[in-house]
Design a protein around this motif. Structure first.
Motif, PDB file in Angstrom:
ATOM      1  N   THR A  99     -49.953  10.573 -40.883  1.00 18.05           N
ATOM      2  CA  THR A  99     -48.653  10.424 -39.867  1.00 18.05           C
ATOM      3  C   THR A  99     -48.759   9.078 -39.550  1.00 18.05           C
ATOM      4  O   THR A  99     -47.417   8.420 -39.693  1.00 18.05           O
ATOM      5  N   PHE A 100     -49.653   8.423 -38.846  1.00 16.59           N
ATOM      6  CA  PHE A 100     -49.279   7.117 -38.429  1.00 16.59           C
ATOM      7  C   PHE A 100     -49.535   5.956 -39.220  1.00 16.59           C
ATOM      8  O   PHE A 100     -48.873   4.970 -39.009  1.00 16.59           O
ATOM      9  N   ASP A 101     -50.414   6.125 -40.146  1.00 20.89           N
ATOM     10  CA  ASP A 101     -50.856   5.117 -40.938  1.00 20.89           C
ATOM     11  C   ASP A 101     -50.061   4.928 -42.519  1.00 20.89           C
ATOM     12  O   ASP A 101     -49.884   3.861 -42.783  1.00 20.89           O
ATOM     13  N   LEU A 102     -49.304   5.907 -42.884  1.00 18.72           N
ATOM     14  CA  LEU A 102     -48.739   6.037 -43.911  1.00 18.72           C
ATOM     15  C   LEU A 102     -47.435   6.245 -43.928  1.00 18.72           C
ATOM     16  O   LEU A 102     -46.833   6.539 -45.244  1.00 18.72           O
ATOM     17  N   LYS A 103     -46.658   6.317 -42.804  1.00 22.98           N
ATOM     18  CA  LYS A 103     -45.406   6.879 -42.780  1.00 22.98           C
ATOM     19  C   LYS A 103     -44.826   5.989 -41.855  1.00 22.98           C
ATOM     20  O   LYS A 103     -45.071   5.910 -40.440  1.00 22.98           O
ATOM     21  N   ARG A 104     -43.969   4.926 -42.353  1.00 22.62           N
ATOM     22  CA  ARG A 104     -43.250   3.994 -41.430  1.00 22.62           C
ATOM     23  C   ARG A 104     -42.413   4.679 -40.469  1.00 22.62           C
ATOM     24  O   ARG A 104     -42.523   3.973 -39.634  1.00 22.62           O
ATOM     25  N   ARG A 105     -41.845   5.666 -40.657  1.00 21.91           N
ATOM     26  CA  ARG A 105     -40.841   6.208 -39.777  1.00 21.91           C
ATOM     27  C   ARG A 105     -41.606   6.904 -38.766  1.00 21.91           C
ATOM     28  O   ARG A 105     -41.104   7.146 -37.623  1.00 21.91           O
ATOM     29  N   CYS A 106     -42.990   6.894 -38.660  1.00 22.91           N
ATOM     30  CA  CYS A 106     -43.916   7.484 -37.432  1.00 22.91           C
ATOM     31  C   CYS A 106     -44.574   6.304 -36.981  1.00 22.91           C
ATOM     32  O   CYS A 106     -45.779   6.504 -36.623  1.00 22.91           O
ATOM     33  N   CYS A 107     -44.110   5.061 -36.956  1.00 23.49           N
ATOM     34  CA  CYS A 107     -44.802   4.148 -36.561  1.00 23.49           C
ATOM     35  C   CYS A 107     -45.083   4.072 -34.649  1.00 23.49           C
ATOM     36  O   CYS A 107     -44.298   4.318 -34.116  1.00 23.49           O
ATOM     37  N   PRO A 108     -46.450   3.867 -34.655  1.00 25.28           N
ATOM     38  CA  PRO A 108     -46.594   3.884 -33.022  1.00 25.28           C
ATOM     39  C   PRO A 108     -46.417   2.569 -32.390  1.00 25.28           C
ATOM     40  O   PRO A 108     -46.629   2.533 -31.100  1.00 25.28           O
ATOM     41  N   TYR A 109     -46.064   1.440 -33.173  1.00 23.18           N
ATOM     42  CA  TYR A 109     -45.759   0.195 -32.456  1.00 23.18           C
ATOM     43  C   TYR A 109     -44.482   0.417 -32.192  1.00 23.18           C
ATOM     44  O   TYR A 109     -43.185   0.031 -32.820  1.00 23.18           O
ATOM     45  N   LEU A 110     -44.342  -0.028 -30.727  1.00 26.08           N
ATOM     46  CA  LEU A 110     -42.703   0.133 -30.046  1.00 26.08           C
ATOM     47  C   LEU A 110     -41.876  -1.144 -30.526  1.00 26.08           C
ATOM     48  O   LEU A 110     -40.711  -0.642 -30.791  1.00 26.08           O
ATOM     49  N   THR A 111     -42.359  -2.283 -30.683  1.00 28.34           N
ATOM     50  CA  THR A 111     -41.443  -3.191 -31.035  1.00 28.34           C
ATOM     51  C   THR A 111     -41.106  -3.137 -32.474  1.00 28.34           C
ATOM     52  O   THR A 111     -40.040  -3.909 -32.933  1.00 28.34           O
ATOM     53  N   TYR A 112     -41.625  -2.261 -33.417  1.00 26.79           N
ATOM     54  CA  TYR A 112     -41.247  -2.253 -34.886  1.00 26.79           C
ATOM     55  C   TYR A 112     -39.897  -1.688 -35.047  1.00 26.79           C
ATOM     56  O   TYR A 112     -39.299  -2.283 -35.652  1.00 26.79           O
ATOM     57  N   TYR A 113     -39.428  -0.954 -34.067  1.00 24.49           N
ATOM     58  CA  TYR A 113     -38.043  -0.243 -34.285  1.00 24.49           C
ATOM     59  C   TYR A 113     -37.112  -0.972 -33.756  1.00 24.49           C
ATOM     60  O   TYR A 113     -36.053  -0.993 -34.526  1.00 24.49           O
ATOM     61  N   ALA A 114     -37.100  -2.137 -32.970  1.00 25.39           N
ATOM     62  CA  ALA A 114     -36.251  -2.796 -32.458  1.00 25.39           C
ATOM     63  C   ALA A 114     -36.045  -4.134 -33.391  1.00 25.39           C
ATOM     64  O   ALA A 114     -34.967  -4.547 -33.679  1.00 25.39           O
ATOM     65  N   TYR A 115     -37.451  -4.591 -33.727  1.00 23.93           N
ATOM     66  CA  TYR A 115     -37.388  -5.785 -34.545  1.00 23.93           C
ATOM     67  C   TYR A 115     -37.932  -5.836 -35.726  1.00 23.93           C
ATOM     68  O   TYR A 115     -37.633  -6.702 -36.659  1.00 23.93           O
ATOM     69  N   GLY A 116     -38.497  -4.584 -36.278  1.00 28.15           N
ATOM     70  CA  GLY A 116     -39.119  -4.697 -37.752  1.00 28.15           C
ATOM     71  C   GLY A 116     -39.900  -5.703 -37.988  1.00 28.15           C
ATOM     72  O   GLY A 116     -40.660  -6.058 -36.886  1.00 28.15           O
ATOM     73  N   ASP A 117     -40.088  -6.069 -39.158  1.00 36.60           N
ATOM     74  CA  ASP A 117     -41.063  -7.389 -39.535  1.00 36.60           C
ATOM     75  C   ASP A 117     -40.312  -8.530 -39.423  1.00 36.60           C
ATOM     76  O   ASP A 117     -40.344  -9.519 -40.388  1.00 36.60           O
ATOM     77  N   ALA A 159     -30.346   5.928 -38.004  1.00 38.24           N
ATOM     78  CA  ALA A 159     -29.520   5.531 -39.164  1.00 38.24           C
ATOM     79  C   ALA A 159     -29.508   4.656 -40.050  1.00 38.24           C
ATOM     80  O   ALA A 159     -29.625   4.656 -41.258  1.00 38.24           O
ATOM     81  N   GLU A 160     -29.861   3.423 -39.207  1.00 36.13           N
ATOM     82  CA  GLU A 160     -29.932   2.287 -40.121  1.00 36.13           C
ATOM     83  C   GLU A 160     -31.314   1.543 -40.200  1.00 36.13           C
ATOM     84  O   GLU A 160     -31.638   0.879 -41.227  1.00 36.13           O
ATOM     85  N   GLY A 161     -32.297   2.033 -39.361  1.00 38.35           N
ATOM     86  CA  GLY A 161     -33.842   1.541 -39.665  1.00 38.35           C
ATOM     87  C   GLY A 161     -33.708   0.351 -38.870  1.00 38.35           C
ATOM     88  O   GLY A 161     -32.752  -0.433 -38.418  1.00 38.35           O
ATOM     89  N   PRO A 162     -35.052  -0.031 -38.620  1.00 40.54           N
ATOM     90  CA  PRO A 162     -35.281  -1.486 -37.986  1.00 40.54           C
ATOM     91  C   PRO A 162     -34.857  -2.734 -39.183  1.00 40.54           C
ATOM     92  O   PRO A 162     -34.735  -2.512 -40.281  1.00 40.54           O
ATOM     93  N   PRO A 163     -34.698  -3.807 -38.560  1.00 46.68           N
ATOM     94  CA  PRO A 163     -34.385  -4.962 -39.377  1.00 46.68           C
ATOM     95  C   PRO A 163     -35.565  -5.373 -40.138  1.00 46.68           C
ATOM     96  O   PRO A 163     -36.717  -5.119 -39.960  1.00 46.68           O
ATOM     97  N   ALA A 164     -35.191  -6.228 -41.181  1.00 46.41           N
ATOM     98  CA  ALA A 164     -36.348  -6.575 -42.232  1.00 46.41           C
ATOM     99  C   ALA A 164     -36.292  -8.071 -42.457  1.00 46.41           C
ATOM    100  O   ALA A 164     -35.331  -8.541 -42.615  1.00 46.41           O
ATOM    101  N   GLU A 165     -37.295  -8.435 -42.218  1.00 47.46           N
ATOM    102  CA  GLU A 165     -37.514  -9.981 -42.348  1.00 47.46           C
ATOM    103  C   GLU A 165     -39.148 -10.216 -42.327  1.00 47.46           C
ATOM    104  O   GLU A 165     -39.444 -10.230 -41.132  1.00 47.46           O
ATOM    105  N   ALA A 166     -39.828 -10.239 -43.377  1.00 46.24           N
ATOM    106  CA  ALA A 166     -41.407 -10.241 -43.189  1.00 46.24           C
ATOM    107  C   ALA A 166     -42.044 -11.674 -42.738  1.00 46.24           C
ATOM    108  O   ALA A 166     -42.697 -12.318 -43.636  1.00 46.24           O
TER     109      ALA A 166
END
Length: 205
Positions: A69-87, A185-192
């Motif tokens: 659930t939490f390690d293999l699915k990006r949509r179930c990420c437990p890290y709160l800042t990921y949703y707002a800022y992505g990588d 709908a849009e997902g988090p931003p992407a910039e690694a």
């Protein structure tokens, strides 16, 4: 809920949202007692439901489900800042806010866990920093709502725990609801780039 009840609820959630190891199984009696001591309502019901799931599930199976659930699915990420800022580089600054809140409370996450893991933020509240922990959760409420929705779509029992945490906060505002819908709908931003010194763990990818 009074502050004592909030701390108890967040203490239980912090353990349940962590990897299911000895801390969970050795403390099941304490966790159940803490839940039984909460006032009647959704928080108590949801946490009790998950504890029932733990009791009915083999430890190896629960551990495998946690990883899936939490390690293999990006949509179930437990890290709160990921949703707002992505990588993105902005995530590094956001993580510093969490780190500062933990440092001010004299709390260092175990095993080098990132400070924005929901279990860590719940433990911060349980240790007495209820106000700072709740502010961080409210700032990232759209992400929490997206996480809950993703877990519900996966039919994951962990949806009960996240729902319980959300129930300890005030009701969502119209703006927060719109932000959650847009994020879903849009997902988090992407910039690694820009995450040093807080490199993503595998679970946050």
């Amino acid at each position: 809920m009074n502050e004592g009840d909030l701390r108890s609820a967040h203490m239980v959630a912090s353990v349940l949202l962590g990897y299911p190891d000895g801390r969970l199984y050795d403390g099941l009696g304490v966790l159940a007692g803490a839940v039984d001591g909460l006032p009647a309502g959704e928080v108590r019901e949801r946490l009790s439901a998950f504890l029932g799931h733990v009791a009915a599930t083999a430890p190896a199976e629960l551990a495998a489900r946690y990883v899936a659930t939490f390690d293999l699915k990006r949509r179930c990420c437990p890290y709160l800042t990921y949703y707002a800022y992505g990588d993105t580089r902005k995530r590094g600054a956001a993580l510093l806010r969490f780190k500062h809140a933990l440092s001010t409370a004299g709390f260092e996450p175990a095993d080098g866990e990132l400070p924005d893991h929901l279990a860590v933020v719940c433990e911060l509240s349980a240790r007495g920093a209820v106000g700072p922990a709740r502010r961080l959760m409210l700032e990232h409420r759209p992400g929490l709502e997206v996480l809950r929705a993703a877990l519900e779509e996966e039919r994951s029992p962990y949806a009960d725990v996240v729902t319980a945490v959300l129930a300890t906060l005030r009701p969502s505002s119209a703006r927060e609801k719109q932000a959650a819908l847009r994020l879903a709908a849009e997902g988090p931003p992407a910039e690694a780039v820009g995450l040093e010194p807080y490199a993503m763990t595998e679970a946050g990818r």
